[in-house]
Design a protein around this motif. Structure first.
Motif, short mmCIF file in Angstrom:
data_model
loop_
_atom_site.label_atom_id
_atom_site.label_comp_id
_atom_site.label_asym_id
_atom_site.label_seq_id
_atom_site.Cartn_x
_atom_site.Cartn_y
_atom_site.Cartn_z
N GLY A 134 0.81 -1.12 0.00
CA GLY A 134 0.06 -0.09 0.11
C GLY A 134 0.84 1.22 0.03
O GLY A 134 1.69 1.43 0.85
N LEU A 135 0.67 2.21 -1.03
CA LEU A 135 1.55 3.19 -0.99
C LEU A 135 1.43 4.23 -0.04
O LEU A 135 2.41 4.74 0.50
N LEU A 149 2.81 2.67 3.45
CA LEU A 149 4.13 2.69 3.44
C LEU A 149 4.85 4.19 3.70
O LEU A 149 5.78 4.44 4.60
N ARG A 150 4.17 5.07 3.14
CA ARG A 150 4.59 6.36 2.96
C ARG A 150 4.21 6.89 4.83
O ARG A 150 5.24 7.48 5.22
N ARG A 151 3.40 6.46 5.26
CA ARG A 151 3.03 6.90 6.45
C ARG A 151 3.97 6.28 7.59
O ARG A 151 4.52 6.74 8.36
N TRP A 170 6.15 9.09 -6.47
CA TRP A 170 5.26 8.11 -5.30
C TRP A 170 4.16 9.07 -5.12
O TRP A 170 2.94 8.53 -4.99
N SER A 171 4.29 10.36 -4.86
CA SER A 171 3.31 11.44 -4.65
C SER A 171 2.25 11.36 -5.64
O SER A 171 0.93 11.28 -5.56
N ASP A 172 2.78 11.47 -6.87
CA ASP A 172 1.75 11.34 -8.14
C ASP A 172 0.81 10.09 -8.11
O ASP A 172 -0.40 10.24 -8.46
N ARG A 223 -1.18 2.63 -9.38
CA ARG A 223 -0.01 1.64 -8.80
C ARG A 223 1.25 1.82 -9.37
O ARG A 223 1.47 2.65 -10.67
N PHE A 224 2.28 1.38 -9.14
CA PHE A 224 3.57 1.48 -9.74
C PHE A 224 3.61 0.48 -10.70
O PHE A 224 4.32 0.89 -11.89
#
Length: 640
Positions: free
Chosen positions: A601-602, A605-607, A626-628, A635-636
């Motif tokens: 989960g993007l 993971l950022r959190r 990542w922010s975009d 998704r990546f």
């Protein structure tokens, strides 16, 4: 890889034989093929031209119309369908070829099932059809063990009806005309029974297969016991289940990157201007594929010894295809050359006397060093190739596109995945440097050396950072290179290696580095804790306890940002993940850092990285991509 609508076309030749060109096998292309077949039921025969099909196993075979539906329509077509094949016939191409009524192939064609190495059941009911034609033993060899079958052997297995040394599509058209003249019609594979002879006796052979590949074993057992339509249904259900498994998705994702630079035939006449392991591995691959090899050594004895080694590896049958000597003139009789760098003064002198070698040349080194002026003068078509120790990728530098393609094919044939560099600098070394920097920053944050390495082992990283650094040596050229690729010694997390070197703590050979190395193996070194305490005091860092999950999130996040930097430079997400796995040792079961981030989960993971992002933004603050991705709900990586 995006699904592309192909430039498919049909041409109507003499005798009512229509040639249908298939250039892709994605969902949109399959719809085109179904429409064409429905529109031309009046044709007396169809030649299915699969020679230029871009049929990758990582394209979704289940989106409507599915690969299985297209194969069924081909098999049930009211007139004979003759598949024309060349090159590597695999994945969807193989499924469609097996659904055709007859198969004509170029003499150099190879039939194979790459799904075997990915733990998949082939889509399109390829497994039941192959077994009906060739029997259980051949099905296990091709589908479970990944055996590649040359065209002549495929004829013996009844997988092909004819081979030709000339253009294959005209040969298939002639074959179709001969069928019509003889009054022969369709021959649906689902009606073939020769491969099922002695079904009861063959059931015992499935015991071992069920243990190694249970889903494939179930498909082949269904083929022996059930009607063809029911076996095809079982095959499609299990193909879907195996493909949707997360581990299979990860393998497919990495496999898609390995296929990106595929297309050129590997040279079958190779000259080695050196006798190191990379040269001999490439030579063995060429010999095993039926090619010829010339070995040029510093002495005749050394060249002869290398030739003996190749015979021992490849068998006595290759003796007549190996030449060994010291004369660099032999290099000019090859199709490509592999050259280990640096070349010594004597080889360079001999090459200078004989003039430049105007052939594609792989100038191989284990560090990203530029080829010397003398080497480029001797090999003007040289392509720099870096194969770093402990990795299984070959990074190809600048060079003419055809020569890069030839060298990429040679590397792939030798079992090394080629990556075409898009910038001047190294790719894999950058990811290794970023991972090491993140691990060292975690030490300053409060983590313990053994704790970081243990977390990496538990997560299935191939090379725990601090064990690897001590084993390599902190003063080794590659260790120094990774520091040069880092942020500079004043950055947080970057000062420790230089401090340890200055104290003579160069790793295992010196008795201590990140660990204290004694007769009982590595152990924690209290002196390192003192060094870290001094660094923290100088930087004003209050150490805190980190658990395994926090350590792994930090390492993962650093690799995600580094991989996204590659994506921003034009590399595909799959290639960035492949480099992270093959070079930096990121866990392969997750498909690489980007695919694993999609699964994690993007946003979560950022959190998890938010506290660290304040300390070292370049390591842990999210990359703009990542922010975009979060902003637009993307998704990546695409799912296969």
């Amino acid at each position: 890889m995006l699904d592309r609508r192909p430039e498919d076309r049909t041409t109507l030749g003499q005798h009512g034989i229509r040639t249908l060109v298939v250039s892709a096998c994605g969902a949109a292309a399959r719809q085109d093929q179904c429409d064409v077949l429905a529109a031309h039921k009046d044709a007396r025969a169809i030649v299915l031209d699969l020679t230029a099909a871009d049929a990758a196993i990582f394209d979704d075979p289940f989106a409507a119309p599915s690969l299985s539906e297209l194969a069924h329509r081909i098999e049930r077509f009211p007139a004979p369908v003759i598949a024309a094949l060349s090159g590597r016939v695999s994945g969807p191409c193989l499924a469609l070829a097996l659904a055709a009524h007859y198969r004509v192939a170029a003499a150099g064609a190879i039939l194979l099932s790459p799904e075997a190495s990915l733990g998949l059941v082939p889509a399109g009911a390829a497994a039941p059809r192959l077994m009906r034609l060739s029997g259980l033993a051949a099905a296990i060899a091709i589908l479970a063990e990944g055996e590649a079958v040359p065209a002549d052997a495929a004829c013996g297995l009844r997988l092909l009806d004819k081979t030709t040394s000339g253009p294959v599509v005209p040969a298939a058209q002639v074959f179709a005309r001969a069928l019509l003249e003889r009054g022969l019609g369709p021959r649906p594979t689902c009606t073939e029974e020769r491969g099922l002879a002695g079904a009861a006796a063959q059931l015992g052979a499935l015991t071992g297969l069920r243990q190694r590949a249970p889903a494939l074993g179930e498909v082949l057992e269904a083929t022996l016991l059930l009607p063809a339509s029911a076996a095809a249904e079982v095959s499609e259900v299990l193909a879907t289940e195996t493909r949707r498994h997360p581990a299979a998705q990860a393998r497919l994702h990495l496999a898609s990157a390995e296929c990106e630079s595929r297309g050129t035939q590997a040279p079958d006449n190779l000259a080695c201007a050196g006798l190191d392991s990379v040269c001999l591995d490439a030579a063995a691959a060429v010999l095993n594929a039926g090619g010829r090899v010339a070995l040029i050594g510093p002495t005749l004895d050394a060249a002869d010894a290398a030739a003996d080694d190749l015979v021992a590896r490849c068998g006595d049958a290759v003796i007549d295809r190996i030449s060994a000597g010291v004369d660099p003139a032999a290099l000019r009789r090859a199709e490509a050359v592999i050259v280990p760098l640096p070349l010594g003064p004597e080889p360079l002198r001999r090459l200078a006397e004989t003039g430049p070698v105007d052939l594609p040349a792989a100038l191989v080194s284990d560090l990203p060093l530029p080829a010397s002026r003398e080497a480029l003068r001797a090999f003007p078509r040289g392509v720099p190739v870096q194969i770093a120790a402990g990795t299984s990728i070959a990074e190809l530098g600048a060079g003419p596109a055809p020569d890069r393609a030839a060298i990429a094919a040679l590397m792939r044939q030798a079992g090394i995945v080629p990556v075409l560099r898009r910038t001047d600098g190294p790719v894999g070394e950058r990811l290794i440097a970023r991972l090491r920097w993140a691990a060292q920053a975690l030490l300053e944050e409060g983590a313990q050396v053994a704790q970081v390495d243990a977390a990496m082992r538990a997560a299935r990283y191939a090379r725990p950072v601090f064990e690897t650094l001590d084993a390599d040596g902190l003063d080794a050229p590659r260790s120094l290179l990774h520091e040069q690729l880092g942020p500079g010694r004043d950055a947080r997390g970057a000062a420790l290696p230089a401090i340890l070197r200055a104290a003579g703590r160069n790793g295992q050979a010196a008795g201590h580095g990140y660990y204290l190395h004694g007769p009982d193996g590595p152990e924690a070194d209290p002196a390192l804790d003192h060094v870290l305490a001094q660094i923290r005091d100088k930087r004003g860092i209050a150490p805190r306890a980190l658990n395994e999950a926090e350590i792994l999130d930090a390492l993962h996040g650093a690799l995600v940002n580094a991989a996204l930097e590659l994506v921003a430079e034009g590399y595909s997400p799959a290639t960035a993940d492949l480099v992270a796995v093959r070079a930096a040792g990121a866990p392969a079961p997750g498909g690489g850092p980007l695919m694993a981030a999609d699964a994690r989960g993007l946003i979560p993971l950022r959190r998890a990285l938010a506290p660290l992002a304040q300390t070292v933004p370049r390591l842990w603050a999210p990359h703009p991509l990542w922010s975009d991705a979060i902003k637009y709900g993307r998704r990546f990586c695409r799912r296969s």
